[in-house]
Write a protein that holds these residues in place. Structure first.
Motif, mmCIF file in Angstrom:
data_model
loop_
_atom_site.group_PDB
_atom_site.id
_atom_site.type_symbol
_atom_site.label_atom_id
_atom_site.label_comp_id
_atom_site.label_asym_id
_atom_site.label_seq_id
_atom_site.Cartn_x
_atom_site.Cartn_y
_atom_site.Cartn_z
ATOM 1 N N ARG A 22 22.805 -35.454 31.882
ATOM 2 C CA ARG A 22 24.016 -34.747 31.454
ATOM 3 C C ARG A 22 25.233 -35.330 32.178
ATOM 4 N NH1 ARG A 22 23.906 -29.408 33.866
ATOM 5 N NH2 ARG A 22 24.584 -30.706 35.575
ATOM 6 N N ASP A 23 25.081 -35.596 33.478
ATOM 7 C CA ASP A 23 26.183 -36.188 34.236
ATOM 8 C C ASP A 23 26.503 -37.592 33.747
ATOM 9 O OD1 ASP A 23 26.283 -33.849 35.709
ATOM 10 O OD2 ASP A 23 25.152 -34.673 37.406
ATOM 11 N N VAL A 47 27.782 -31.720 26.341
ATOM 12 C CA VAL A 47 26.698 -31.221 25.499
ATOM 13 C C VAL A 47 26.733 -29.698 25.443
ATOM 14 C CG1 VAL A 47 24.196 -31.166 25.211
ATOM 15 C CG2 VAL A 47 25.290 -33.204 26.129
ATOM 16 N N ASP A 101 19.638 -32.881 34.219
ATOM 17 C CA ASP A 101 20.985 -32.699 34.772
ATOM 18 C C ASP A 101 21.639 -34.033 35.095
ATOM 19 O OD1 ASP A 101 20.679 -29.974 34.523
ATOM 20 O OD2 ASP A 101 20.324 -29.631 36.676
ATOM 21 N N ARG A 152 28.594 -37.340 30.770
ATOM 22 C CA ARG A 152 29.978 -37.013 31.132
ATOM 23 C C ARG A 152 30.759 -38.262 31.517
ATOM 24 N NH1 ARG A 152 28.931 -31.378 34.440
ATOM 25 N NH2 ARG A 152 28.486 -30.151 32.581
ATOM 26 N N TYR A 206 27.421 -32.136 20.615
ATOM 27 C CA TYR A 206 28.127 -32.763 21.729
ATOM 28 C C TYR A 206 29.509 -33.179 21.250
ATOM 29 C CZ TYR A 206 26.980 -37.268 19.579
ATOM 30 O OH TYR A 206 26.863 -38.320 18.709
ATOM 31 N N ARG A 256 17.370 -37.145 27.654
ATOM 32 C CA ARG A 256 17.607 -35.803 28.205
ATOM 33 C C ARG A 256 16.707 -34.775 27.528
ATOM 34 N NH1 ARG A 256 21.361 -31.483 27.357
ATOM 35 N NH2 ARG A 256 21.657 -30.376 29.326
ATOM 36 N N ASP A 305 24.081 -27.122 24.519
ATOM 37 C CA ASP A 305 22.661 -26.982 24.192
ATOM 38 C C ASP A 305 22.395 -25.854 23.208
ATOM 39 O OD1 ASP A 305 21.896 -27.900 27.537
ATOM 40 O OD2 ASP A 305 21.557 -29.108 25.755
#
Length: 105
Positions: free
Chosen positions: A51-52, A61, A48, A55, A68, A35, A63
């Motif tokens: 990031r998903d 996270v 993005d 999850r 995290y 990422r 930033d």
């Protein structure tokens, strides 16, 4: 406790986090590093997506703080748990509320 993956993030000290084994920590570190690399080359769609994927590990996270957290989410089971149930498993409900109705004049 994270942060050793070369990605610059560290695991938050926030209470209520779940335990993570070494294998999952390595996966999380790899996703965080990928990422960061995507953001460096301004591939924000990829960042993005990553990031998903974080999850999916119940990791969120921050930033701004370069941290995290991996929370315990009682209502949502991880995707690996759903996958073992077969094709009848449903994805989790969206947690964002619907938009408010337009104003009336």
């Amino acid at each position: 406790v994270g942060g050793s993956g070369g990605h610059g993030y560290r695991r938050s000290e926030e209470a209520g986090q779940r335990e993570i084994d070494e294998e999952e920590q390595a996966q999380i570190d790899a996703l965080l590093l990928e990422r960061v690399q995507a953001k460096r080359v301004r591939d924000f769609a990829r960042a993005d997506d990553l990031r998903d994927r974080l999850r999916e590990h119940d990791c969120f996270v921050d930033d701004r703080a370069n941290t995290y957290v991996c929370r315990i989410l009682a209502k949502r089971r991880r995707s690996s748990d759903r996958a073992s149930e077969g094709s009848e498993a449903r994805p989790p409900a969206l947690s964002t509320p619907p938009p408010p109705p337009p104003p009336r004049f």
